[in-house]
Design a protein around this motif. Sequence first.
Motif, PDB file in Angstrom:
ATOM      1  N   ALA A   1       0.892  -0.869   0.341  1.00  0.00           N
ATOM      2  CA  ALA A   1       0.181   0.277   0.185  1.00  0.00           C
ATOM      3  C   ALA A   1       0.632   0.959  -0.187  1.00  0.00           C
ATOM      4  O   ALA A   1       2.316   0.890   0.280  1.00  0.00           O
TER       5      ALA A   1
ATOM      6  N   ASP B   1      -3.171   5.945  -1.848  1.00  0.00           N
ATOM      7  CA  ASP B   1      -4.215   4.393  -1.905  1.00  0.00           C
ATOM      8  C   ASP B   1      -5.278   4.675  -0.744  1.00  0.00           C
ATOM      9  O   ASP B   1      -6.570   4.131  -0.876  1.00  0.00           O
TER      10      ASP B   1
ATOM     11  N   LEU C   1      -8.836   2.859  -0.405  1.00  0.00           N
ATOM     12  CA  LEU C   1      -8.872   1.698   0.562  1.00  0.00           C
ATOM     13  C   LEU C   1      -9.829   2.421   1.232  1.00  0.00           C
ATOM     14  O   LEU C   1     -10.514   1.516   2.024  1.00  0.00           O
TER      15      LEU C   1
ATOM     16  N   ILE D   1      -1.705   3.957   7.082  1.00  0.00           N
ATOM     17  CA  ILE D   1      -0.896   3.393   6.353  1.00  0.00           C
ATOM     18  C   ILE D   1       0.539   3.668   6.437  1.00  0.00           C
ATOM     19  O   ILE D   1       1.229   2.625   6.673  1.00  0.00           O
TER      20      ILE D   1
ATOM     21  N   VAL E   1      -1.826  -4.083  -1.355  1.00  0.00           N
ATOM     22  CA  VAL E   1      -3.171  -4.212  -1.629  1.00  0.00           C
ATOM     23  C   VAL E   1      -3.429  -5.054  -2.818  1.00  0.00           C
ATOM     24  O   VAL E   1      -2.680  -5.537  -3.028  1.00  0.00           O
TER      25      VAL E   1
ATOM     26  N   ILE F   1      -8.432  -1.136  -6.066  1.00  0.00           N
ATOM     27  CA  ILE F   1      -8.218  -2.225  -5.221  1.00  0.00           C
ATOM     28  C   ILE F   1      -9.324  -2.334  -4.915  1.00  0.00           C
ATOM     29  O   ILE F   1     -10.845  -2.125  -5.049  1.00  0.00           O
TER      30      ILE F   1
ATOM     31  N   TYR G   1      -7.928  -5.039   0.902  1.00  0.00           N
ATOM     32  CA  TYR G   1      -6.585  -4.596   1.734  1.00  0.00           C
ATOM     33  C   TYR G   1      -6.820  -5.597   2.748  1.00  0.00           C
ATOM     34  O   TYR G   1      -7.394  -6.073   3.267  1.00  0.00           O
TER      35      TYR G   1
END
Length: 180
Positions: A6, A10, A14, A43, A54, A62, A65
């Motif tokens: 990740a 992202d 997410l 993250i 991910v 995506i 995750y």
Amino acid sequence: MNIRLAKASDAPALLAIYGPYVTDTAITFEYDIPTVEDFTQRIISTLEDYPYLVAENDEGEILGYTYAHAYKERVAYDWSVEVTIYLAEKTKGQGIGKKLYQALEEELKKQNILILTACITGGNIPSIQFHEKLGYRQVGVFKQIGYKFDQWHDVYWLQKRLVPPTVPMKKMIPYREINN
């Protein structure tokens, strides 16, 4: 499908996956969806010590995750982690979760992690079954410990051993040292 680390960038994608879990389920006990800034920081801070992966499709979307974090903040627990996984609703049942967890386990082995734990809200039978298929076993239940949506919820703890323990133990390696 591609599985990768990740990145801070992202966070919005997410968070789009995570948001419905917050607002519509007791799978997470958060009441409010975190801000993009807060999620970005989660993250970044996770990647200091543990992997955060991910899964994305060929177009870069995506799909889900997974990450690990410290089970407890004492040195004696350095070889144990809690694992977490979230999938986009449309991707469930396609084997993505299994592939994410397998990739996570490979990264954790590089860190000398031995024990994986999973904390699952009571009533989340699909998650319990998913973890059991991957070798997790129930080791405990905390009765009526979480309160969400005007209801008390049990929490099930599951555990999986990645590799047998050795004596003396190899030191846990923070992920930032492996990832560089």
